[in-house]
Motif scaffolding. Structure first.
Motif, PDB file in Angstrom:
ATOM      1  N   SER A   1      11.936  -2.175   7.693  1.00 21.80           N
ATOM      2  CA  SER A   1      11.358  -1.179   8.583  1.00 21.80           C
ATOM      3  C   SER A   1       9.886  -1.400   8.872  1.00 21.80           C
ATOM      4  O   SER A   1       9.439  -1.236   9.980  1.00 21.80           O
ATOM      5  N   VAL A   2       9.121  -1.724   7.861  1.00 21.97           N
ATOM      6  CA  VAL A   2       7.689  -1.859   8.055  1.00 21.97           C
ATOM      7  C   VAL A   2       7.129  -2.746   6.949  1.00 21.97           C
ATOM      8  O   VAL A   2       7.576  -2.676   5.809  1.00 21.97           O
ATOM      9  N   GLU A   3       6.211  -3.587   7.294  1.00 26.73           N
ATOM     10  CA  GLU A   3       5.568  -4.422   6.291  1.00 26.73           C
ATOM     11  C   GLU A   3       4.541  -3.576   5.551  1.00 26.73           C
ATOM     12  O   GLU A   3       3.391  -3.442   5.979  1.00 26.73           O
ATOM     13  N   LEU A   4       4.940  -3.003   4.432  1.00 28.67           N
ATOM     14  CA  LEU A   4       4.113  -2.030   3.729  1.00 28.67           C
ATOM     15  C   LEU A   4       2.758  -2.598   3.321  1.00 28.67           C
ATOM     16  O   LEU A   4       1.751  -1.897   3.354  1.00 28.67           O
ATOM     17  N   HIS A   5       2.730  -3.873   2.941  1.00 28.43           N
ATOM     18  CA  HIS A   5       1.477  -4.451   2.458  1.00 28.43           C
ATOM     19  C   HIS A   5       0.411  -4.497   3.537  1.00 28.43           C
ATOM     20  O   HIS A   5      -0.784  -4.486   3.239  1.00 28.43           O
ATOM     21  N   ARG A   6       0.817  -4.533   4.808  1.00 30.82           N
ATOM     22  CA  ARG A   6      -0.164  -4.597   5.893  1.00 30.82           C
ATOM     23  C   ARG A   6      -1.047  -3.350   5.931  1.00 30.82           C
ATOM     24  O   ARG A   6      -2.197  -3.403   6.369  1.00 30.82           O
ATOM     25  N   TYR A   7      -0.497  -2.225   5.505  1.00 31.91           N
ATOM     26  CA  TYR A   7      -1.216  -0.949   5.594  1.00 31.91           C
ATOM     27  C   TYR A   7      -1.414  -0.317   4.219  1.00 31.91           C
ATOM     28  O   TYR A   7      -1.546   0.892   4.102  1.00 31.91           O
ATOM     29  N   MET A   8      -1.454  -1.139   3.180  1.00 32.32           N
ATOM     30  CA  MET A   8      -1.610  -0.616   1.833  1.00 32.32           C
ATOM     31  C   MET A   8      -3.045  -0.124   1.619  1.00 32.32           C
ATOM     32  O   MET A   8      -4.007  -0.879   1.831  1.00 32.32           O
ATOM     33  N   PRO A   9      -3.233   1.130   1.222  1.00 31.52           N
ATOM     34  CA  PRO A   9      -4.591   1.644   1.011  1.00 31.52           C
ATOM     35  C   PRO A   9      -5.334   0.873  -0.076  1.00 31.52           C
ATOM     36  O   PRO A   9      -4.725   0.379  -1.034  1.00 31.52           O
ATOM     37  N   PHE A  10      -6.646   0.797   0.099  1.00 37.15           N
ATOM     38  CA  PHE A  10      -7.589   0.305  -0.897  1.00 37.15           C
ATOM     39  C   PHE A  10      -7.527  -1.202  -1.142  1.00 37.15           C
ATOM     40  O   PHE A  10      -8.271  -1.713  -1.972  1.00 37.15           O
ATOM     41  N   GLU A  11      -6.669  -1.924  -0.448  1.00 37.44           N
ATOM     42  CA  GLU A  11      -6.563  -3.354  -0.694  1.00 37.44           C
ATOM     43  C   GLU A  11      -7.397  -4.139   0.305  1.00 37.44           C
ATOM     44  O   GLU A  11      -7.455  -3.795   1.484  1.00 37.44           O
ATOM     45  N   GLU A  12      -8.016  -5.200  -0.170  1.00 39.92           N
ATOM     46  CA  GLU A  12      -8.830  -6.053   0.694  1.00 39.92           C
ATOM     47  C   GLU A  12      -7.958  -6.700   1.759  1.00 39.92           C
ATOM     48  O   GLU A  12      -6.874  -7.212   1.477  1.00 39.92           O
ATOM     49  N   GLY A  13      -8.413  -6.650   3.006  1.00 37.33           N
ATOM     50  CA  GLY A  13      -7.662  -7.229   4.103  1.00 37.33           C
ATOM     51  C   GLY A  13      -6.585  -6.334   4.672  1.00 37.33           C
ATOM     52  O   GLY A  13      -5.897  -6.714   5.618  1.00 37.33           O
TER      53      GLY A  13
END
Length: 316
Positions: A44-56
Motif C-alpha cells: 500500500s505505501v512505502e512506510l520508510h519514505r515517511y517515517m518520522p524522525f529518520e534522516e532522509g
C-alpha cells in the motif's frame, strides 16, 4: 504467407492484446487484496519514505512550538493520508514514541498504520485515539455503533478522488456518466470514448477501503462489473490524487473529469467534481486530554500549513 510468418503474426497480435497496462496492474491490481494482510501493508505505501524522525525521510515537519508528551494520542489512518499523520508525529511528538519492528509498527508505538478498514476498527475498539480517513461506509458506522462508539469527524483538508490510466493511453478525460457506464459495463471499448479499439478493464478495490467506499457513492447504486475480455485491453482504476501521484512507481496518469483536471487549484475552487474533505476522527467519549489539543492544532494555521506541506489542500 508461410506458416512461420503466420505464427509470428498471430504471436504479435496476441502480444499486443495481452500487453495490457502493466503500470496500472502494478499500482492497482496487486492492491486488490485484504488491507489487513501482510501483503497489503507491504504494497500500500512505502512506510520508510515517511517515517518520522529518520534522516532522509520525506515526512514533513511543521514550524511550531507545540510539543506533546505524556499520554500521547495514538494515530492511525488511510494509506492515502499517511504523509499527513506521519507529519503530525514528526512535528509535535517526542522522538522515542515511534516503534517499528519486522516491517510494522509495534503495539506500544504512538504511530500505527492499518489502512482505512483497520483504522476504523481501531478507533471503534479504542486501540487508536485519532484516525485520518475519508468518510466511513455503512458497515464501519455499524461496527462503531455496535462498540458504543460515537465518532466525531473533523474536516482537516481536501483531496480529490481520481481515475487513473496508463500514461500511454491517449484518453485524457471522461465525463462522470462515461465513467459510470465504463464501470457498470455499458461502455466496453476505449474507442467509445475517443481512445483505441481495445477492451476496457475496469478495476475495483477491496470492500471497505476509502477509495472503494467513495467509488460506491459515486456509482449511485449502479453495480460495478468487469468485462471478461478486459485483460486484453487497457485498464482504468481509481484512488486518491496524492496517493496516485506520489506513492506509486509512476507510469500512470490522472484523467480530467467533466472537463476539470484534479490539481490543487481545481480541488480548492471546487471545479473538480470529486473533491471532498478528509477527516481527523475520534470517539466522543475519549478522555485523553491531548486529543482536543491536537485537533485544535490541526485546525490552526500551523496545522493547516502541515496539511499543505504534505501535499494536500487545506480546508477553507
Amino acid at each position: 504467407m508461410g506458416t512461420a510468418k503466420k505464427i509470428g503474426a498471430i504471436a504479435l497480435l496476441i502480444g499486443a492484446f495481452a500487453g495490457f497496462d502493466l503500470a496500472i496492474y502494478g499500482f492497482f491490481t496487486k492492491r486488490c487484496i485484504d488491507t489487513s494482510s501482510e501483503e497489503m501493508k507491504c504494497y500500500s505505501v512505502e512506510l520508510h519514505r515517511y517515517m518520522p524522525f529518520e534522516e532522509g525521510s520525506e515526512a514533513v515537519k511543521a514550524d511550531t512550538e507545540l510539543r506533546l508528551s505524556g499520554d500521547l494520542p495514538v494515530l492511525d489512518g488511510a494509506a492515502a493520508l499517511y504523509p499527513v499523520f506521519s507529519g503530525v508525529v514528526n512535528s509535535v511528538y517526542p522522538e522515542d514514541c515511534v516503534h517499528f519492528e519486522n516491517g510494522e509498527f509495534t503495539a506500544d508505538s504512538a504511530l500505527h498504520y492499518t489502512n482505512t478498514i483497520g483504522a476504523y476498527k481501531a478507533v471503534a475498539d479504542g486501540d487508536a485515539d485519532i484516525i485520518f480517513c475519508a468518510k466511513p461506509n455503512d458497515e464501519q458506522l455499524a461496527y462503531a455503533e455496535e462498540k458504543g462508539a460515537e465518532l466525531e469527524m473533523v474536516p482537516i483538508g481536501r483531496e480529490a478522488f481520481v481515475f487513473i490510466v496508463n500514461e500511454r493511453n491517449p484518453v485524457d478525460g471522461l465525463t462522470s456518466e462515461q465513467v459510470r457506464d465504463i464501470f457498470s459495463g455499458g461502455i466496453k471499448s476505449w474507442s467509445e470514448v475517443g481512445g483505441e479499439h481495445l477492451p476496457i478493464e475496469a478495476l475495483s478495490r477491496n470492500k471497505g477501503s476509502g477509495s472503494q467506499t467513495t467509488m460506491d457513492k459515486f456509482m449511485a447504486g449502479r453495480e460495478q462489473k468487469q468485462s471478461p475480455f478486459g485483460i486484453f485491453g487497457r485498464s482504468i482504476g481509481y484512488s486518491f490524487r496524492y496517493y496516485a501521484e506520489n506513492m506509486t512507481d509512476g507510469g500512470v496518469k490522472l484523467l480530467a473529469l467533466d472537463g476539470a483536471y484534479p490539481d490543487r487549484e481545481h480541488i480548492a475552487d471546487g471545479s473538480y467534481p470529486l473533491a471532498s474533505s478528509f477527516y481527523a476522527i475520534y470517539r466522543r467519549d475519549n478522555d485523553n486530554e491531548q486529543v482536543p489539543v491536537l485537533i485544535d492544532w490541526l485546525l490552526s494555521d500551523e496545522g493547516q500549513s502541515l496539511v499543505e506541506q504534505a501535499g494536500y489542500v487545506p480546508i477553507d
